[in-house]
Design an enzyme around this catalytic site. Sequence first.
Site, PDB file in Angstrom:
ATOM      1  N   ARG A 125       0.806  -1.217   0.000  1.00  0.00           N
ATOM      2  CA  ARG A 125       0.000   0.000   0.000  1.00  0.00           C
ATOM      3  C   ARG A 125       0.843   1.272   0.000  1.00  0.00           C
ATOM      4  O   ARG A 125       0.682   2.132  -0.862  1.00  0.00           O
ATOM      5  CB  ARG A 125      -0.938   0.025   1.204  1.00  0.00           C
ATOM      6  CG  ARG A 125      -1.896   1.193   1.208  1.00  0.00           C
ATOM      7  CD  ARG A 125      -2.801   1.196   2.421  1.00  0.00           C
ATOM      8  NE  ARG A 125      -3.557  -0.033   2.567  1.00  0.00           N
ATOM      9  CZ  ARG A 125      -4.349  -0.309   3.594  1.00  0.00           C
ATOM     10  NH1 ARG A 125      -4.475   0.568   4.572  1.00  0.00           N
ATOM     11  NH2 ARG A 125      -4.999  -1.445   3.653  1.00  0.00           N
ATOM     12  N   HIS A 183      -8.075  -3.583  -7.752  1.00  0.00           N
ATOM     13  CA  HIS A 183      -7.837  -2.834  -6.516  1.00  0.00           C
ATOM     14  C   HIS A 183      -9.163  -2.614  -5.804  1.00  0.00           C
ATOM     15  O   HIS A 183      -9.796  -1.564  -5.958  1.00  0.00           O
ATOM     16  CB  HIS A 183      -7.175  -1.492  -6.863  1.00  0.00           C
ATOM     17  CG  HIS A 183      -6.483  -0.834  -5.720  1.00  0.00           C
ATOM     18  ND1 HIS A 183      -5.276  -1.260  -5.228  1.00  0.00           N
ATOM     19  CD2 HIS A 183      -6.820   0.254  -4.969  1.00  0.00           C
ATOM     20  CE1 HIS A 183      -4.887  -0.475  -4.243  1.00  0.00           C
ATOM     21  NE2 HIS A 183      -5.815   0.451  -4.056  1.00  0.00           N
ATOM     22  N   TYR A 202     -16.925  13.417 -15.391  1.00  0.00           N
ATOM     23  CA  TYR A 202     -16.730  14.533 -16.307  1.00  0.00           C
ATOM     24  C   TYR A 202     -15.368  14.517 -16.992  1.00  0.00           C
ATOM     25  O   TYR A 202     -15.239  15.004 -18.111  1.00  0.00           O
ATOM     26  CB  TYR A 202     -16.871  15.866 -15.551  1.00  0.00           C
ATOM     27  CG  TYR A 202     -18.227  16.079 -14.933  1.00  0.00           C
ATOM     28  CD1 TYR A 202     -19.371  16.141 -15.719  1.00  0.00           C
ATOM     29  CD2 TYR A 202     -18.363  16.218 -13.557  1.00  0.00           C
ATOM     30  CE1 TYR A 202     -20.616  16.335 -15.150  1.00  0.00           C
ATOM     31  CE2 TYR A 202     -19.605  16.409 -12.973  1.00  0.00           C
ATOM     32  CZ  TYR A 202     -20.737  16.465 -13.768  1.00  0.00           C
ATOM     33  OH  TYR A 202     -21.969  16.659 -13.209  1.00  0.00           O
TER      34      TYR A 202
END
Length: 766
Positions: free
Chosen positions: A38, A84, A128
């Site tokens: 991580r 993930h 967007y």
Amino acid sequence: MVSPNDAADPFDAIIDAPFDKALSQRYLVYALSTITARSLPDLRDGLKPVHRRLLWAMRQLRLDPGQAFKKSARVVGDVIGKYHPHGDASVYDAMVRLAQDFSLRYPLVEGQGNFGNIDGDNAAAYRYTEARLTRTAIQLMSGLDEGTVDFLPTYNGEESEPEIFPGLFPNLLANGATGIAVGMATSIPSHNVAEIVDATLLLIDNPQADHAQLMALFSGPDFPTGGLVVDSPEAISLAYETGKGAFRVRGRFSTGRDAAGNWEASGIEKLGSGQWQLVISEIPYMLPKGKLIEQIAQAIVDRKLPILDDVRDESDEDIRIVLVPKSRNVDPELLKESLYRLTDLETRFSLNLNVLDSHRTPGVLGLKLLLSEWIYSQIDILLRRTRHRLEKIASRLELVEGYIVAYLNLDRIIEIIRTVDEPKPVMMAEFGLTDRQAEAILNMRLRSLRRLEEMELRQERDDLLKEQDELNKLLDSPARQRTRLKRDLHALRKDYAEDTALGRRRTTIALAAPTVAFSMDAMIEKEPVTVILSARGWIRAAKGHVALGPDSKGGDFKFKEGDGPAFAFHAQTTDKLLIAADNGRFYTLGADKLPGARGFGEPIRTMVDIDADAQIVAALIHKPNGQLLLASNAGRGFAVETGEILAETRKGKGVMSTKPGVRLAIVREIPAEHDHVAVVGDNRKLVVFSLEELPVMAKGQGVTLQRYRDGGLSDAVTLRLEEGLSWTMGGESGRTRTEKDLVMWKVARGAAGRLPPNGFPRDNKF
């Protein structure tokens, strides 16, 4: 049939274990997972798992630089669905950072739409924005299809993902990384690729090169937002040698670049008539521009920067923060130094080269060891690529040899195919072909049976054999491996050379100019004031130097009923005031912080924490490098340096130690030319002794100045023996009398003394 009583008891599977042991085992698993999967980047490709999976998902979607953009939501969806399984917000945030040219020195994602800005504004929602890979990301992933790395199953076993990316782009140092794991953290700034390659080439040629030789080529950080690193070369070198340190990063003052592309260094923009303004063109890395402007504006409002009149943001694509000074007489260097001290225009960036090495083991590496490990990993990738290519060549050669045999015996091959029901075994037996060769011949198209094809096959065989020979030599020769790696690095360096827009160094490494003497006092406008402290402890400051009257206790100022003047003196707003209480503590006040004289002022106890039962015995201006005479009512005293009694807090500073019945009674300045001390007691006895007998102390009770049978000390003062002892006569005349012949009273310190000269004041005060 098994009866319920015969079924296995589920509680039989419970194992008794100490709670602390079970907890520590599970916490260790969690910690290792956080560290390796991580938070810490891999040395080989400089990526954390989330970044690697993002780029891999985009590659699978064929989002190459030459292809059309795709919605970021599509990328995020693939990442969290296939590779993930975490929150979409964290994955999108990671993707946004990969696309921000002010966050990454060499962006790995090209964004279309609102991906945030250096002001600190967030990116638009992922529905967007659109994205695709950059050329740098393609270089980082180069070789994935050439057997260079291992592929691991994903979390659910349905897909596979690469363990690392094999590309030659030195992403760990080029783009840096930050992360906090369990019990460890990493903080790596970005660097210039050309410098990384130069240092790597030096190590390839000379593995024994020392750290100093590397630092001659490797300057230091190269942040996306530019700026200046102002630490000494020795400090920078030590940080990279140990793998730990910190850099002072400053914004850049400049009005633009010249024709050669160099920054103008002063940042002063002339406006005519002697007026000027300062321009900030670059800010420290990771500092939002809006936050910096807010800090500067707040400093102006709080009057911490009275020499600055205004700050304006005139930025467009380039940063341009304009600072307007209060007047044209302001020192520009003092203004710069003030901004460095009061705002984040100067920050510190930590260096902690804590990474996962090629064995996935976390550790802090120095620059040389880090580059050596990376070279080793690239050599390993080169060997893997070579072996994979040799396997492909061997496979192709097998088919080409079969094709050539077919051309040499074309008529017989055709006859076998036309007349035999199972031609493959016959062909294999008659011409010594392998199963793959026979199958390939049977699958040939008729158009391939031309003479030109045979010639091309023979040329291809010769080329493959030559390549095979070269690759075998490469495998057997470490020197050839280093040469090949150097050749590839030289080719990479051309894409990021100093004369390219992407490769040009942005951060200047330069030792800071000599520091301009800075203090908050320099930020205070110097104005005359008259300080008045009343008997009950109310303090105020009138503008200007007001007449104080013959008693120097306040002139015509009004006081509350029952209150009256105690101390009054002229000062400047830049002065520090020393307030002494009879409990031996000294307090410090800034003259600029005092309330105005329109009313009665404010209680001094609201500004400093003076004990309720303590009385103020002195108020005076602090004079650097001076001395004060301190004396208690018990007749003990000493001299103290004025620099020792400045208090940093409201609680003040204990200087003279007191006990019940003993209090600080006298605080007087000691002029430099004075050489003796005069002390008078309540018993009206006077002694005069040499100032050399008075010790200089920082704290304590002091020594005996005069011995008493009854009463205590009334007053003490210093004098110059040649000029004699002076005192003010009583009455309204205000005459001063001076006694020059002091032989009768000049004794050793601690004597009882004699009655003073005729005419000495009856109140026993000098």
